[in-house]
Each structure stands twice: as structure tokens, then as C-alpha cells.
Design an enzyme around this catalytic site. Structure first.
Site, mmCIF file in Angstrom:
data_model
loop_
_atom_site.group_PDB
_atom_site.id
_atom_site.type_symbol
_atom_site.label_atom_id
_atom_site.label_comp_id
_atom_site.label_asym_id
_atom_site.label_seq_id
_atom_site.Cartn_x
_atom_site.Cartn_y
_atom_site.Cartn_z
ATOM 1 N N CYS A 103 -10.426 -3.196 8.064
ATOM 2 C CA CYS A 103 -9.589 -2.252 8.805
ATOM 3 C C CYS A 103 -8.274 -2.861 9.247
ATOM 4 O O CYS A 103 -8.020 -4.053 9.120
ATOM 5 C CB CYS A 103 -10.380 -1.678 9.972
ATOM 6 S SG CYS A 103 -11.731 -0.604 9.399
ATOM 7 N N ASP A 104 -7.476 -2.013 9.783
ATOM 8 C CA ASP A 104 -6.052 -2.110 10.077
ATOM 9 C C ASP A 104 -5.440 -3.510 10.151
ATOM 10 O O ASP A 104 -4.889 -3.995 9.179
ATOM 11 C CB ASP A 104 -5.785 -1.342 11.370
ATOM 12 C CG ASP A 104 -6.043 0.142 11.158
ATOM 13 O OD1 ASP A 104 -7.186 0.503 10.847
ATOM 14 O OD2 ASP A 104 -5.111 0.940 11.294
ATOM 15 N N LYS A 105 -5.508 -4.196 11.285
ATOM 16 C CA LYS A 105 -4.782 -5.457 11.431
ATOM 17 C C LYS A 105 -5.552 -6.643 10.890
ATOM 18 O O LYS A 105 -5.006 -7.739 10.752
ATOM 19 C CB LYS A 105 -4.424 -5.707 12.908
ATOM 20 C CG LYS A 105 -3.722 -4.537 13.578
ATOM 21 C CD LYS A 105 -2.553 -4.015 12.755
ATOM 22 C CE LYS A 105 -2.033 -2.687 13.260
ATOM 23 N NZ LYS A 105 -2.951 -1.549 13.081
ATOM 24 N N SER A 109 0.146 5.646 13.213
ATOM 25 C CA SER A 109 -1.024 5.449 12.363
ATOM 26 C C SER A 109 -0.712 5.973 10.966
ATOM 27 O O SER A 109 0.106 6.882 10.795
ATOM 28 C CB SER A 109 -2.207 6.219 12.948
ATOM 29 O OG SER A 109 -3.224 6.383 11.999
ATOM 30 N N GLU A 146 0.515 2.661 18.417
ATOM 31 C CA GLU A 146 0.584 3.768 17.464
ATOM 32 C C GLU A 146 0.583 5.096 18.218
ATOM 33 O O GLU A 146 -0.119 5.248 19.221
ATOM 34 C CB GLU A 146 -0.603 3.739 16.505
ATOM 35 C CG GLU A 146 -0.551 2.596 15.520
ATOM 36 C CD GLU A 146 -1.680 2.637 14.507
ATOM 37 O OE1 GLU A 146 -1.593 1.887 13.520
ATOM 38 O OE2 GLU A 146 -2.643 3.397 14.708
#
Length: 557
Positions: free
Chosen positions: A119-121, A471, A445
Site C-alpha cells: 500500500c501507499d507509502k 488520494s 490527502e
């Protein structure tokens, strides 16, 4: 080998005694030591099943003569952190992830690394660490979740962005309490990274495109056994990379980053890639100018409209042929450098040659794209001299050019209150400032306000501009990463209620229509920024973080 530094020679007997305390045999101690960097935890849906991926990776490593050693890293679930103070921790976690992996790999002298993000980071943080350490490395993500379906509802499927927009619909009175609960129970049906082309899936796809993950890394669903098989192959392949001394510095070249930017445009990725690619490139000793994205966008068409830009989801992209099929379409117009090496040990061209586009609606043919220009645009002008970023592929055509009065808010919370209070009118341009890397701190975000706007039916008449970020689930005329940010005295700090703002996405401009002399007078009266936090990691982060244009990286000077 690096691991010989801690396990060969008489003087290393104390080190070996500790390894034997781990249950290692003499045979295992002599093997190459492979770090398995696993981000499994019990709070991120995309990470809850990474234990299976790690076990499969370790099986592959052992099969090819290595001794796998697993260690963890932290991770933030952006969805759960969204809309409150927790989001200040998301982007800063990227630096902690990279730093902690550097510490673990250096302290224990691993010979090679397998990275397991999702996921993201976590994905860019791990890529930054791989570039910095330059050990033979390979990535295998946990994979995307399947799209959700309400029983008896729309068959096209739903995702996390559907839920955020549902809150706006509920506030507008077009979704009942019972319907909202049905959506809540159905939107995220499996483990995995959220099912649209959001930041996690964008970065996993670009990891594959840039050559650090095996074909399929970006799109094989989390719940498919094929994902386990891919993980075993990644474990096996890292040993081949070690044997042939293939390192990230040979893969993460300047040409590879521009390949990734090109694939970014074709896929319609999250605007967060405009933060992460420059940050990863910095660790590789490469300077990426985000304004190059406009040059690439001018020649690379947008071939995919995945949620939130369109009706398709990651499973659809997988079934259509995945990232390699997108790259094969691009190769027909010579839009990629196919000669570059990847973790397969072969070239991108070798992987692309085996790909096939099986659904020309999900992956449009190169001669019939969704648009002739790529998915992301970088804007500049009197409101954003150093740039701002918008996901052009998710903007309604009527909002590509827009002029309207500024509605100014100094935090996300202030803006949300006004939106749900029905104080925003068609034509308005919402300004949310002091949410940048320094100002947030952490560059939150803005999915909650953008989703509320969309859910209330205003996404085709209202724009939102911020020095924070969005996002990948955001759609509409949502312009982020405004630089310089308000906390650094950028022009966004000078905007007043009612000022006219002009947006021209096709011409890459973003301007405040106020006389320069008036702005200078306002600047004289601008109060110095005072950080919202006074202690801890976020305070230290705010003191050293650079602008969004530079990837919001940490520079001690």
C-alpha cells in the site's frame, strides 16, 4: 559476500553463536543471507495477508540456495488515516520506512533483499531504500483486492472511493441509512490494496514498469493463488540477481524513470506518483523534473480508465493483460525504451513481447485511446510558480477550463464543514492551504472533501486547489501539490475570499487574477507561519522536508 563480514573467520565466532541461537545450522550460515523485508500488519487490508507472500518468497529463496531472513517495517493505511490528524503521518512514514530498512540491511549485512510492500507509502519507501542500498533486490507486492458489489446493485463494481462519495450522497439526501450500510458492507470485499488505480496500485504497477518487479506484480489479485506463485518466483529470482550481480543502479536509470512516467500517463495513475518518482530518483542519484510529465503526456495517450476515472478495476486490468499489455500497446508507437534491463535479468522488450491485450475496452488500442494526452498534467502560473498537479484523466471535460471565485480555508476540517454545511456553490474554487509538507505537516490527502463534492453532485462545477495532496481515489478538478506551499510563503497564502482563480488544464496554467501590486501589499501583512506541532517526529520532519516539486524529500541542509 557482505554477510561474510558477520559470519566467516575465527573472530566472527561470537556472531555465529548468535546465529546458532536463531536455530541456524552451519550449512545455513554459509549460505547467502537474503533479507525479506515484509510490511505485514493487522491494520492495513492490503497487508493483512502478506505473511503468505513472505512464506512463498522464503520458499523460493531456499529453493535456489539462499538463507531467507525476514524483518518488518511499519505501514500506514491511508484509508483509515483519511480525514483526520492521522493523515499527517502518512507521507512522513515513507522516510521512516526507507531509513529503517537502511539500518537493518547495513547492521546485519544482508547480501540481497526481497521487498514485500503493497500500500501507499510503503511501496515508494521501499523503492527509496532499494536505490539507496543498491543491493541485488526484487519486489513482490501483496496485490489488489477485488471490486465490491452490492447485492442486486450495479454490476460494474465499487471501491473505496465509492464509499467516500457515498458519504457525500448521504449528506445530499440521495442515499438512505440502509443503503449506506449496504455499501459499507460491500465496498471492500477481500484483502488487498484498494481496487482502483489509487496510489498503492499505481506504485505497484510502476514498480513492474520500471523493472523492479516481475511481470504481474502490479495486477494479480491478492486472493489469487497466482500471487503466491509469483512470490515464489521472486524469491528464486533474487538469487539469480545475486549470482549475476544485477543491482538497482543498473535498473533504476534515468531512462527507466521516464519509461515509468510514460506508463503512468497511459494508465492514468494517482497524482502521488509525482511525489514518489522524484523521491526514488533522488536516492538513485537522478534528478527528475516533474514538468517533464507534460512533455511525456503530450505524446503518450491515456489508454486506461480505472476507478475513480472510469468503471474498470484492477481485476479488469489483470484479465486484460496487465501492465505488460499496456506497455505492448505503447511499444507500437515507440513510446518506451525496451532495451532496459529488469529483475528478470532480461530486457523490458523480452517481457513485453509475451504480453497480449485481451480486452480493448479496458486497455484501449494505441490508435483508439481514451484521450490523446496522458493521465496527469503539471500546471504552473501566478498561483503555483513551482508547479501543481492534477489527474487530468479524472476531470470532467467541462472543468478542464474553469474560472471562479476563491473560497478560502486554512485547513481540511474548515473546508469539510463548509461543504457539508452546503455553503459551496456551483462555480466556486475551493482553496485549502497550510496542508503542504511543512504546513500540514505531512501533506495530508484531501479525499474527504473531494469525495463529498462528487457525492453531492458538484464535481462538474466546483474545483478544489490545495498545497496538500489527493488520494488516487480522487476525481474531479482537484489540483494539489501547489508549490511553493502556504507555509513557505507561496502565493496560495495570499489568496482572499472572492479572488478570481483561472484554471486551464489543457494549457497547464493556474493563476490568481489579482494585480501583482495588491499581492505585494498582502505579502507585507502575511504573518510568519507557525507549525501546528511542536515536538516529536512530525516537528523534525517539518523542519527538513522540501517542497512537493522536489518529492517532499528530507534534506538536512
Amino acid at each position: 559476500m557482505r554477510s561474510d563480514n558477520v559470519k566467516t573467520g575465527v573472530d566472527k565466532a561470537p556472531h555465529r553463536s548468535l546465529m546458532k541461537a536463531l536455530g541456524w545450522t552451519d550449512r545455513e550460515i554459509k549460505m547467502p543471507m537474503i533479507g525479506v523485508v515484509c510490511a505485514q500488519n493487522e491494520i492495513i487490508p492490503g497487508h493483512m495477508e502478506l505473511r503468505k507472500i513472505a512464506d512463498a518468497v522464503k520458499a523460493g529463496v531456499r529453493e535456489n540456495g539462499g538463507n531467507p531472513v525476514e524483518f518488518p517495517v511499519i505501514g500506514v493505511c491511508d484509508g483509515i488515516a483519511m480525514g483526520h490528524q492521522g493523515m499527517t503521518c502518512s507521507l512522513p512514514s515513507r522516510e521512516l520506512i526507507a531509513d529503517s530498512i537502511e539500518v537493518m540491511a547495513t547492521a546485519h549485512q544482508f547480501d540481497a533483499l526481497v521487498f514485500i510492500p503493497n500500500c501507499d507509502k510503503i511501496v515508494p519507501g521501499m523503492l527509496m531504500a532499494a536505490a539507496r542500498l543498491n543491493l541485488p533486490s526484487i519486489f513482490v507486492s501483496g496485490g489488489p483486492m477485488l471490486a465490491g458489489h452490492v447485492k442486486g446493485g450495479d454490476k460494474k463494481g465499487m471501491s473505496l472511493s465509492s464509499m467516500f462519495e457515498a458519504v457525500g450522497r448521504h449528506a445530499a439526501g440521495t442515499l438512505s441509512d440502509e443503503e449506506l450500510l449496504d455499501w459499507e458492507n460491500s465496498a471492500c470485499p477481500t484483502c488487498g490494496s484498494c481496487s482502483g488505480m489509487y496510489t498503492a496500485n499505481s506504485m505497484n504497477c510502476l514498480t513492474e514498469a520500471i523493472g523492479m518487479g516481475l511481470p504481474g506484480n502490479g495486477t494479480i489479485p491478492a486472493v489469487y493463488s497466482e500471487r503466491i506463485r509469483l512470490a515464489k518466483e521472486a524469491g528464486y529470482q533474487v538469487m539469480e540477481l545475486l549470482k549475476n550481480d544485477i543491482r538497482p543502479s543498473q535498473i533504476l536509470t534515468e531512462k527507466a524513470f521516464y519509461n515509468a512516467l510514460s506508463v503512468d500517463m497511459a494508465l492514468g495513475c494517482s497524482t502521488n506518483t509525482m511525489l514518489h518518482l522524484p523521491a526514488i530518483a533522488h536516492e538513485a542519484g537522478i534528478d527528475i523534473d516533474i514538468f517533464k510529465a507534460n512533455e511525456i503526456s503530450a505524446r503518450v495517450p491515456n489508454l486506461c480508465h480505472l476507478a475513480p476515472a472510469g468503471p474498470h478495476h484492477m481485476e479488469d486490468l489483470y484479465l486484460a493483460g496487465g501492465v505488460m499489455a499496456v506497455m505492448k500497446e505503447m511499444s507500437k508507437k515507440n513510446l518506451l525504451d525496451l532495451s532496459l534491463i529488469t529483475v528478470t535479468g532480461k530486457t523490458i522488450g523480452d517481457s513485453v513481447a509475451a504480453a497480449r491485450n485481451t480486452d480493448e475496452e479496458v486497455i484501449r488500442p494505441i490508435d483508439n485511446p481514451y484521450s490523446q494526452t496522458g493521465g496527469i498534467a503539471v500546471l504552473s502560473g501566478s498561483l503555483a510558480p513551482d508547479g501543481a498537479v492534477v489527474k487530468r484523466s479524472a476531470v470532467a471535460p467541462e472543468m478542464l477550463s474553469h474560472k471562479g471565485p476563491a473560497r478560502v480555508f486554512n485547513s481540511e476540517e474548515e473546508a469539510i464543514k463548509a461543504i457539508f454545511g452546503k455553503k459551496i456553490n456551483p462555480g466556486d474554487v475551493i482553496i485549502i492551504r497550510y496542508e503542504g509538507p511543512k504546513g500540514g505537516p505531512g501533506m495530508r490527502e484531501m479525499l474527504s472533501p473531494t469525495s463529498a463534492i462528487a457525492g453531492m453532485g458538484l464535481d462538474k462545477s466546483v474545483a478544489l486547489i490545495t498545497d496538500g495532496r489527493f488520494s488516487g481515489a480522487t476525481r474531479g478538478a482537484s489540483i494539489g501539490h501547489v508549490s511553493p506551499e502556504a507555509a513557505s510563503g507561496g502565493p496560495i497564502a495570499l489568496v482572499e475570499e472572492g479572488d478570481m482563480i483561472n484554471i486551464d488544464i489543457d494549457n497547464h496554467t493556474l493563476d490568481i487574477l489579482v494585480d501583482e501590486k495588491v499581492l505585494e501589499e498582502r505579502r507585507k501583512n502575511l504573518r510568519p507561519f507557525e507549525s501546528r506541532v511542536k515536538t516529536g517526529y512530525l516537528y523534525r520532519y517539518s523542519k527538513h522536508v522540501t517542497s512537493a516539486r522536489q518529492g517532499a524529500i528530507i534534506k538536512e541542509d
